[in-house]
Motif scaffolding. Structure first.
Motif, PDB file in Angstrom:
ATOM      1  N   VAL A  81      -9.308  -5.271   9.041  1.00  0.00           N
ATOM      2  CA  VAL A  81      -9.281  -4.077   7.864  1.00  0.00           C
ATOM      3  C   VAL A  81      -7.852  -3.898   7.570  1.00  0.00           C
ATOM      4  CG1 VAL A  81      -9.751  -1.678   7.467  1.00  0.00           C
ATOM      5  CG2 VAL A  81     -11.417  -2.892   8.662  1.00  0.00           C
ATOM      6  N   LEU A  82      -7.135  -3.490   8.576  1.00  0.00           N
ATOM      7  CA  LEU A  82      -5.455  -3.053   8.599  1.00  0.00           C
ATOM      8  C   LEU A  82      -4.777  -4.140   7.800  1.00  0.00           C
ATOM      9  CD1 LEU A  82      -5.125  -1.509  12.193  1.00  0.00           C
ATOM     10  CD2 LEU A  82      -5.293  -0.360   9.870  1.00  0.00           C
ATOM     11  N   ILE A  83      -4.790  -5.513   8.131  1.00  0.00           N
ATOM     12  CA  ILE A  83      -3.927  -6.284   7.698  1.00  0.00           C
ATOM     13  C   ILE A  83      -4.158  -6.565   6.246  1.00  0.00           C
ATOM     14  CG2 ILE A  83      -3.491  -8.992   7.627  1.00  0.00           C
ATOM     15  CD1 ILE A  83      -4.090  -8.877  10.505  1.00  0.00           C
ATOM     16  N   PRO A  84      -5.423  -6.797   5.688  1.00  0.00           N
ATOM     17  CA  PRO A  84      -5.526  -6.521   4.154  1.00  0.00           C
ATOM     18  C   PRO A  84      -5.147  -5.394   3.474  1.00  0.00           C
ATOM     19  CG  PRO A  84      -7.563  -7.440   5.115  1.00  0.00           C
ATOM     20  CD  PRO A  84      -6.607  -6.939   6.193  1.00  0.00           C
ATOM     21  N   LEU A  85      -5.420  -4.346   4.096  1.00  0.00           N
ATOM     22  CA  LEU A  85      -4.955  -2.860   3.541  1.00  0.00           C
ATOM     23  C   LEU A  85      -3.480  -2.776   3.274  1.00  0.00           C
ATOM     24  CD1 LEU A  85      -7.343  -0.300   4.916  1.00  0.00           C
ATOM     25  CD2 LEU A  85      -7.512  -1.496   2.744  1.00  0.00           C
ATOM     26  N   LEU A  86      -2.607  -3.448   4.171  1.00  0.00           N
ATOM     27  CA  LEU A  86      -1.267  -3.257   4.118  1.00  0.00           C
ATOM     28  C   LEU A  86      -0.624  -3.795   2.618  1.00  0.00           C
ATOM     29  CD1 LEU A  86      -0.024  -4.900   7.374  1.00  0.00           C
ATOM     30  CD2 LEU A  86       0.636  -2.556   6.523  1.00  0.00           C
ATOM     31  N   TYR A  87      -1.316  -4.601   1.903  1.00  0.00           N
ATOM     32  CA  TYR A  87      -1.080  -5.301   0.733  1.00  0.00           C
ATOM     33  C   TYR A  87      -2.294  -5.132  -0.343  1.00  0.00           C
ATOM     34  CZ  TYR A  87       3.381  -7.063   2.682  1.00  0.00           C
ATOM     35  OH  TYR A  87       4.383  -7.042   3.178  1.00  0.00           O
ATOM     36  N   ASN A  88      -3.068  -3.845  -0.223  1.00  0.00           N
ATOM     37  CA  ASN A  88      -4.257  -3.568  -0.906  1.00  0.00           C
ATOM     38  C   ASN A  88      -5.020  -4.748  -1.087  1.00  0.00           C
ATOM     39  OD1 ASN A  88      -3.303  -0.996  -1.579  1.00  0.00           O
ATOM     40  ND2 ASN A  88      -1.561  -1.805  -2.697  1.00  0.00           N
ATOM     41  N   SER A 110       0.926  -1.139   0.024  1.00  0.00           N
ATOM     42  CA  SER A 110      -0.130  -0.141   0.101  1.00  0.00           C
ATOM     43  C   SER A 110       0.968   1.337  -0.044  1.00  0.00           C
ATOM     44  CB  SER A 110      -0.877  -0.149   1.189  1.00  0.00           C
ATOM     45  OG  SER A 110      -1.498   1.136   1.391  1.00  0.00           O
ATOM     46  N   SER A 111       0.377   2.147  -0.630  1.00  0.00           N
ATOM     47  CA  SER A 111       1.269   3.599  -0.714  1.00  0.00           C
ATOM     48  C   SER A 111       1.155   3.957   0.775  1.00  0.00           C
ATOM     49  CB  SER A 111       0.605   4.467  -1.466  1.00  0.00           C
ATOM     50  OG  SER A 111      -0.834   4.840  -1.330  1.00  0.00           O
ATOM     51  N   ALA A 112       0.311   3.596   1.466  1.00  0.00           N
ATOM     52  CA  ALA A 112      -0.118   4.270   2.962  1.00  0.00           C
ATOM     53  C   ALA A 112       0.629   3.130   4.026  1.00  0.00           C
ATOM     54  CB  ALA A 112      -1.552   4.467   3.141  1.00  0.00           C
ATOM     55  N   PHE A 113       1.506   2.451   3.476  1.00  0.00           N
ATOM     56  CA  PHE A 113       2.010   1.091   4.192  1.00  0.00           C
ATOM     57  C   PHE A 113       2.620   1.523   5.670  1.00  0.00           C
ATOM     58  CE2 PHE A 113       5.241  -1.969   5.478  1.00  0.00           C
ATOM     59  CZ  PHE A 113       4.517  -3.168   5.466  1.00  0.00           C
TER      60      PHE A 113
END
Length: 190
Positions: free
Chosen positions: A130-137, A68-71
């Motif tokens: 939510v956070l775990i998946p968002l780390l890698y889009n 993610s760009s917000a990683f």
């Protein structure tokens, strides 16, 4: 790719350690006269959390690992959830469990995050889903498993609260506390 695989291995290892702790705590509590309530829905919780890792891995793998760009920001929030998770487990001590195990007439734990919320552990799990998946889009994983978690918690939380209310002093301590968000007046009072 290697960092993603290591991250998933960390998460799976963490969950396995937690299951070990939960089983040990369950054995200790049952020796003191505790019993499980609402066991019928527990298998669905296990299935959802197991499928979460499978779907997450495959979504990221199929898309190609995309950080993610917000990683960095998301990772900071994730690390915060891990610290909060440890706080919850430490606060509950031998009473922490992944099942609803009730020890009748036992005093409710009122320390740590339980000073402020009824269900801090469920808040942490919801944030992780939510956070775990968002780390890698992995947006599909984030949405699908957030919805599944809402569904299963809509069964689990009322079951847990009814059991605690009827068998412990739960109402005395938690009647004024919000389920998921600390109330400003409670923060000031402490």
């Amino acid at each position: 790719m290697i960092y993603f695989v290591l991250f998933v291995l960390y998460l799976v290892t963490q969950r396995m350690i937690e299951l070990y702790i939960a089983h040990r705590n369950e054995s200790w509590m049952k020796k003191k006269g505790a019993y499980e309530i609402g066991g019928g829905h527990y298998k669905y919780i296990v299935a959802i959390h197991t499928l979460f890792f499978v779907v997450y891995f495959f979504e990221v793998f199929i898309k190609g690992v995309q950080i993610s760009s917000a990683f960095k920001v998301i990772l900071c929030f994730f690390v915060l959830t891990q610290l909060l998770r440890l706080w919850v487990i430490k606060s509950l001590g031998k009473y922490w469990n992944t099942k609803i195990i009730i020890l009748p007439n036992e005093e409710i734990v009122k320390k740590g995050p339980y000073k402020y919320l009824r269900h801090p552990n469920y808040v942490i799990v919801a944030l992780e889903l939510v956070l775990i998946p968002l780390l890698y889009n992995a947006y599909i994983t984030a949405v699908v498993f957030t919805l599944l978690n809402i569904f299963v918690l809509s069964i689990r939380i009322p079951t847990e609260e009814r059991a605690l209310s009827s068998l412990t002093n739960y109402k005395d301590h938690f009647s004024e506390k919000n389920r998921f968000v600390p109330q400003p007046k409670l923060l000031k009072r402490e």
